[in-house]
Write an enzyme that holds these catalytic residues in place. Structure first.
Site, PDB file in Angstrom:
ATOM      1  N   GLY A   1       0.952  -1.034  -0.358  1.00  0.00           N
ATOM      2  CA  GLY A   1      -0.085  -0.041  -0.120  1.00  0.00           C
ATOM      3  C   GLY A   1       0.464   1.476  -0.420  1.00  0.00           C
ATOM      4  N   CYS A   2       0.135   2.266   0.627  1.00  0.00           N
ATOM      5  CA  CYS A   2       1.308   3.584   0.633  1.00  0.00           C
ATOM      6  C   CYS A   2       2.640   3.538   0.937  1.00  0.00           C
ATOM      7  CB  CYS A   2       0.746   4.164   1.405  1.00  0.00           C
ATOM      8  SG  CYS A   2       1.730   6.088   1.904  1.00  0.00           S
TER       9      CYS A   2
END
Length: 217
Positions: free
Chosen positions: A56-57
C-alpha cells in the site's frame, strides 16, 4: 458515472498501448537515507541482498521496514509497471502499471528473508486486490518482487503458509499479493523518502489482518 469510470480505470492495469510514455531521465531524489545517512542509491556493502515490498502507501511501509535490525537501507519507489522513470503524479493515474514499493537492502547474516516476509504478511492486508484500505488503485496493490530463485521460492512458501493461517482463522479471502522477479525499480521523489521520519504525524495506512504468519523467528 464519472466517479465509477475513474474508479475502474485506477483498478485496471494498463497495457503497452495505454501506459504513459514516461521519460529517459531519472527523477531526481535524495542521495542519502534521512534516518541512517547511508547511501540511498548505493553502492551497498558486499554481501547485501535486495527485495521489493508493496504494502500500500509506501510511507508507513518504509518506516516499518527501516526499523528492522539487519536492514541496511530502505527507499520508497515504484515498480511492477510499464512506464519508465514515472513521477508520483503519473503513478496515481493508474496508467503506469507501477505499484508503490519499498526497496529493502538487508544483510542476510543479520536478518533473514523469512523475518522480512513475516513482517510483510502480518503488517498489511494482502487480500485486498487493487487497494489497501481506503487507498484504491493499482498503485496500492500488494507485491513482492525478488532478485533470485531462492527468494522467489521463499516468498511463495510464505504466501502459502499465510493463506493456510488465514483459513484457520476463518478468513475466506484469497491472498492477491503479486510475487515475481523484480523488474526496473524507480526511486520516488525526495519528499517521499523516509517521509514519516520527516513528518512524524503524517499518514500511515498500514493495517494487518491480526493473523500471525507462521514462518521465521
Amino acid at each position: 458515472m464519472f466517479l465509477i469510470d475513474m474508479f475502474n480505470k485506477k483498478t485496471i492495469l494498463p497495457d503497452a498501448a495505454t501506459a504513459l510514455p514516461g521519460r529517459e531521465e531519472e527523477i531526481p531524489t535524495a542521495t542519502t537515507h534521512f534516518v541512517s545517512g547511508r547511501p540511498l542509491q548505493g553502492p551497498y556493502p558486499e554481501g547485501m541482498k535486495k527485495v521489493l515490498f508493496g504494502m500500500g502507501c509506501f510511507w508507513g511501509a518504509e518506516r516499518l521496514l527501516w526499523e528492522i535490525p539487519g536492514v541496511y537501507v530502505t527507499a520508497a519507489g515504484y515498480s511492477g509497471g510499464l512506464t519508465p522513470n514515472p513521477t508520483y503524479q503519473e503513478t496515481t493515474t493508474g496508467l503506469t502499471g507501477h505499484t508503490e514499493v519499498v526497496l529493502v537492502v538487508y544483510d542476510p547474516a543479520k536478518v533473514s528473508l523469512q523475518r522480512l516476509l513475516k513482517t510483510f504478511f502480518e503488517e498489511h492486508d494482502p487480500t485486498q486486490g487493487m487497494r489497501q484500505g481506503n487507498d484504491v488503485g493499482t498503485t496500492y496493490r500488494s507485491a513482492i518482487y525478488v532478485y533470485d530463485e531462492e527468494q522467489l521460492a521463499e516468498a511463495n512458501a510464505a504466501r502459502n503458509a499465510f493463506q493456510k493461517a488465514l483459513r484457520v482463522y476463518n478468513h475466506d479471502r484469497e491472498i492477491t499479493t503479486e510475487i515475481a522477479k523484480a523488474g526496473p525499480f524507480y526511486f520516488a521523489e525526495d519528499y517521499h523518502q523516509q517521509y514519516l521520519a520527516k513528518n512524524p504525524d503524517g499518514y500511515c495506512g498500514l493495517r494487518g489482518t491480526g493473523v500471525s504468519c507462521p514462518i521465521g523467528a
